[in-house]
Write an enzyme that holds these catalytic residues in place. Structure first.
Site, PDB file in Angstrom:
ATOM      1  N   LYS B  82       0.800  -1.162   0.030  1.00  0.00           N
ATOM      2  CA  LYS B  82      -0.033  -0.001  -0.055  1.00  0.00           C
ATOM      3  C   LYS B  82       0.878   1.364   0.051  1.00  0.00           C
ATOM      4  CE  LYS B  82      -3.791  -1.922   2.871  1.00  0.00           C
ATOM      5  NZ  LYS B  82      -4.689  -1.834   1.668  1.00  0.00           N
ATOM      6  N   GLY B 215     -13.762  -5.188   6.005  1.00  0.00           N
ATOM      7  CA  GLY B 215     -14.941  -5.844   6.812  1.00  0.00           C
ATOM      8  C   GLY B 215     -14.988  -7.171   6.753  1.00  0.00           C
ATOM      9  N   GLY B 236      -8.389  -8.426   5.402  1.00  0.00           N
ATOM     10  CA  GLY B 236      -7.212  -7.393   6.121  1.00  0.00           C
ATOM     11  C   GLY B 236      -7.130  -8.039   7.533  1.00  0.00           C
TER      12      GLY B 236
END
Lengths: 194, 295
Positions: B82, B215, B236
């Site tokens: 990222k 989520g 994640g």
């Protein structure tokens, strides 16, 4: 019409299904061993060979796929070619071992080394063959029964093993349906014999 | 058109290969190995998972180079990393490092509140988050080769992921019903380039793969997102913040493949321990929401 399946555990199986439809077939998705019943041939798509291998192990698909491949044609692209090969390098990993060849994973490098090229060294008739290589493997050895149909930078990239067909690139990501057509031709012959 | 040139096709090509799979957030080589062994189709290298970023606060930046390198050496599957929204110099560093995909991510602290990275300048492909179709098309116009709906990272709460995926899919379906002479006004409403609006109108899908993130904590969450239209799933905090990461990783991989087979999702759900603790998104203030970062 020949009944062809696409192994839909992970990867670009929808692109293969679309390419098979363009070539005139009505493919179905295969996720479990029972779904192989009645098929004349199978495509193992591109994707991550480690992911597909895990899912094949979780759902007991290794032996059924091996048995299927002893009788029926399988077309493997990229990860599919890796899963069909008898010997896998970088790193070594289990496979279906249905074709006698040695293949090295990620052999061109990482994603920055992925590329689209036009192959002139091939046996698929007139015109260049567009080849999309994505973190592609390289075939280091073609064993008995393998006939090389296309090369890139001197390495075999499309090999016909009589029953099975392997490509290290992705014909499913191009508009050219010659290779899928070639695969479907051998299923038609197989279905007619029974 | 951007989505027809060879360079872009190569970027989209890798996203095609990740379809049907699970991309897992990992913070070190050991977690990356667990992810690969469980069947992940790629890993996302980052310093802290979103749940920890949320808890600890501070500025969240691109991960340490040594960590990313360690992860790249540990696994044979693609490694993503990222960078902050608009931080094109972080992206240049990640490209020089030869990661396989860059996530210009709202999970990190934005470096630019107005501009996203002009991703067409890069050879390495980018994935970007979105909450609606207009946002997706703006990112694609900038050069993103994969879209993921944002969800609300680090919450273990699927509600925002569902909202964003339903919004994108509904907007795509509605767009296909419009007349040609209505597309310019729709492009204006969506704040997206006409040529991309035209593409979605003609094809009924984005010109790049559409994944889900933010989520996912359970196998059923993964199956839900796949049935709503996600072509692959990012997980994640959901795996390494749970009580048994190996098992949970394996279960989410199974459910992502067999998303339409309730018996398989049941079997995958059965053997699990505790999921990560969840957060109620409704009680969070605007400033706590990560998905509102970027436009």
């Amino acid at each position: 019409m020949a009944r062809v399946g696409v192994l839909a555990l992970q990867g670009d199986y929808e692109a293969h299904a679309a390419a098979l439809r363009r070539a005139g077939a009505e493919p179905c998705e295969v996720r479990l061993a029972a779904e192989l019943d009645g098929l004349d041939g199978l495509v193992i798509p591109g994707g991550e060979s480690t992911s597909m291998l895990r899912l094949m192990e979780y759902y007991g698909l290794m032996e059924p796929l091996r048995r299927f491949g002893m009788e029926k044609p399988i077309f493997g692209t990229c990860a599919g070619a890796i899963l069909l090969a008898s010997d896998v390098l970088n790193p070594p990993q289990p496979s279906l071992a249905l074709v006698d060849m040695t293949i090295e994973r990620n052999a061109y490098g990482r994603q920055l080394d992925s590329r689209v090229v036009r192959l002139s060294e091939h046996r698929l008739g007139d015109g260049e063959l567009e080849a999309v290589f994505i973190r592609a493997p390289i075939i280091r050895r073609v064993g008995a029964g393998g006939r090389v149909l296309a090369t890139y930078l001197g390495d075999p990239v499309l090999v016909d093993f009589g029953r099975h067909l392997v490509a290290t690139f992705h014909p499913e990501l191009t508009a050219d349906s010659r290779i899928h057509g070639l695969f479907l031709e051998r299923l038609g012959a197989g279905a007619a014999k029974r | 058109m951007i989505y027809l040139d060879d360079a872009f096709r190569v970027k989209v090509g890798l996203a095609e290969m990740l379809k049907g799979g699970v991309i897992m957030d990992v913070t070190d080589a050991r977690q990356a190995e667990i992810a690969e062994k469980a069947g992940a189709c790629a890993v996302m290298a980052l310093e802290r998972v979103p749940a920890d970023i949320r808890r600890e606060g501070g500025v969240a930046r691109m991960a340490a180079i040594s960590k990313i390198r360690e992860i790249m050496q540990a696994v044979s599957i693609p490694v993503m990393a990222k960078c902050r929204i608009g931080h094109f110099a972080e992206a240049q560093v990640l490209e020089a490092l030869e990661v396989d995909y860059i996530d210009e991510s709202e999970v990190l602290t934005p470096a630019d509140e107005e501009h996203h990275i002009w991703k067409r300048d890069f050879k390495v492909p980018f994935v970007c988050g979105c909450r609606n179709l207009g946002e997706a098309l703006r990112r694609i116009a900038e050069g993103a080769a994969m879209i993921r709906t944002k969800g609300e990272a680090g919450t273990g709460n699927i509600v925002e992921a569902v909202r964003h995926m339903r919004t994108v899919m509904k907007e795509i379906r509605l767009l296909t019903t419009l007349r040609q002479d209505e597309l310019m006004a729709e492009a204006k409403r969506l704040q997206a380039p006409l040529e991309l609006v035209q593409y979605v109108h003609d094809h009924g899908r984005l010109p790049v793969p559409n994944f889900s993130a933010g989520g996912v904590a359970t196998p059923a969450d993964a199956a839900l997102m796949r049935q709503l239209g996600a072509e692959a799933v990012f997980v994640g905090s959901g795996i390494f913040k749970s009580s048994d990461p190996e098992r949970r990783a394996r279960a989410i991989v199974k459910a992502t493949t067999h998303y339409n087979d309730a018996k398989a999702v049941l079997e995958a759900s059965e053997e699990l321990g505790e999921a990560m603790p969840g957060l109620d998104v409704r009680t969070m203030s605007e400033s706590e929401m990560l998905s509102t970062r970027g436009w």
